[in-house]
Design an enzyme around this catalytic site. Structure first.
Site, PDB file in Angstrom:
ATOM      1  N   ASP A   1       0.955  -1.571 -13.714  1.00  0.00           N
ATOM      2  CA  ASP A   1       0.065  -0.673 -14.464  1.00  0.00           C
ATOM      3  C   ASP A   1       0.138   0.747 -13.908  1.00  0.00           C
ATOM      4  OD1 ASP A   1      -0.725  -2.654 -16.167  1.00  0.00           O
ATOM      5  OD2 ASP A   1      -2.867  -2.207 -15.985  1.00  0.00           O
TER       6      ASP A   1
ATOM      7  N   ASP B   1       0.842  -1.208   0.000  1.00  0.00           N
ATOM      8  CA  ASP B   1       0.000   0.000   0.000  1.00  0.00           C
ATOM      9  C   ASP B   1       0.874   1.254   0.000  1.00  0.00           C
ATOM     10  OD1 ASP B   1       0.716  -1.084   2.442  1.00  0.00           O
ATOM     11  OD2 ASP B   1      -1.041  -0.373   3.531  1.00  0.00           O
TER      12      ASP B   1
END
Ligand code: NAD
Length: 360
Positions: free
Chosen positions: A251, A223
């Protein structure tokens, strides 16, 4: 050196961009006096049309004989409604499995000429140069048990994330080896505050790190890593992570470069007895049916894949650097395809390929 390469142009713009990538490869081979053995095979929609299957046995045989595979993209709209096991995209899984690649490498670099195309502020993106290494063969996409169970009071779905020591070890080693040849910094990404697979991941990485005292290692929770990639992307050199985290983070990394047409990727397997690393090289983008056949696809992702092939499979760093420099030069000249929004008339796919060849 003998460069023994299988070319799989695939469908749509895959054939157009691969044509330019091969042109660049020929120029490199000629200039540095390498022997180039190129063979071509069928994969994806075109293979279904010609043989009835997306991954014909002839292609499988050629792939096993080659040292590296250069691929375009697969997928045709006419197969969109077909079941997954019959679709062109199934050919990708087939080829990856056949040559046994286990790590996906996504180089992410910023180009000065494209800073404005990035959604991030220029000062954050300028100078970004990293490689995201993603484990490709294991983790939650493959673990069992898996399924949707309808036999209880309500539907229940299960996926399993599992990793063995050796699966983690080989991809970790790849990360360290790459870092050693670059700025000697490796960031391992996990979720070890919650997941046991990540705790094992961290243990393996710490253990392997003892063999690479020259590489600085740090650990980031996934995260936090997602945040750091947009807050300070320049801090990264090589990142190594498990399959699903890598899928998502790569991505996110992709947007730093400005256009999807710019991005190369490499999938690497074992080192062969002749010292060459098995590899599959392809642009990140798909077959782009909306612009296929119009000579306007950006070939930089495919040409960057040639640079990656030269560097990672054959260790030809000088040649790879020359291809990257040539791309940079063409980008700076403004002679680029429409997706990069040039000031004047956009160049065609072929014109960009030709310009890169000239620059080399
Ligand atoms: P896509 O990447 O093909 O296209 C997305 C958008 O980006 C389109 O508007 C396209 O015109 C543009 N684009 C992509 N590459 C470009 C380039 N080089 N230059 C300029 N513009 C470019 O993704 P999609 O539309 O979601 O998928 C189309 C087909 O490709 C589908 O069948 C999909 O399954 C397949 N696909 C294949 C691969 C692969 O072969 N590895 C990867 C992704 C998608």
């Amino acid at each position: 050196m003998n460069l023994n390469i299988l070319v799989l142009p695939g469908d749509g713009i895959g054939t157009e961009v691969t044509g330019e990538a091969v042109r660049v490869l020929r120029v490199v081979a000629e200039k540095w006096k390498h022997q180039l053995t190129l063979r071509e095979g069928l994969l994806g929609g075109i293979a279904i049309h010609k043989t009835g299957t997306p991954f014909p046995s002839d292609t499988e045989k050629l792939a096993l004989e080659a040292d590296a595979v250069l691929m375009g993209a697969v997928g045709l709209p006419e197969f969109d409604e077909w079941p997954p096991e019959k679709r062109p995209e199934r050919g990708l899984l087939g080829i990856r499995k056949t040559i046994g690649v286990y790590a996906n490498l996504r180089p992410v670099r910023s180009y000065k000429a494209l800073l404005e195309s990035s959604p991030l502020k220029n000062h954050l993106v300028d100078g970004v140069d990293m490689i995201i290494v993603r484990e490709l063969n294991s983790g939650i996409y493959y673990g069992t048990p898996r399924g949707i169970y309808e036999d209880g009071p309500e539907p229940r779905a299960v996926n399993t994330m599992a990793y063995t020591w050796s699966e983690i070890e080989r991809v970790t080693r790849m990360g360290f080896e790459l870092a050693r040849k670059r700025r000697k910094k490796l960031t391992s990404v996990d979720k070890s505050n919650v997941l046991e697979t990540s705790q094992l991941w961290r243990r393996v990485v710490v253990e392997i790190a003892k063999e690479y005292p020259d590489v600085a290692l740090d650990h980031l929770l996934v995260d936090n890593c997602a945040m750091q990639l947009v807050l300070s992307p320049k801090r990264f050199d090589v990142l190594v992570t498990e399959n699903m985290f890598g899928d998502i983070l790569s991505d996110e990394g992709a947007i730093l470069a400005g256009s999807i047409g710019m991005l190369p990727s490499a999938s690497i397997g074992a080192k062969k007895p002749n010292g060459v690393w098995t590899g599959l090289y392809e642009p990140v983008h798909g077959s782009a049916p909306d612009i296929a056949g119009q000579n306007k696809a950006n070939p930089f992702g495919a040409i960057g894949s040639v640079a990656a092939l030269l560097e990672y499979s054959f260790g030809l760093n000088e040649e790879a650097a020359a291809v990257n420099r040539a791309m940079e030069q063409v980008l700076a000249s403004g002679r680029v395809t429409a997706d990069l929004k040039p000031a004047g008339t956009p160049a065609t796919t072929e014109q960009v390929g030709e310009a890169v060849c000239q620059a080399i």
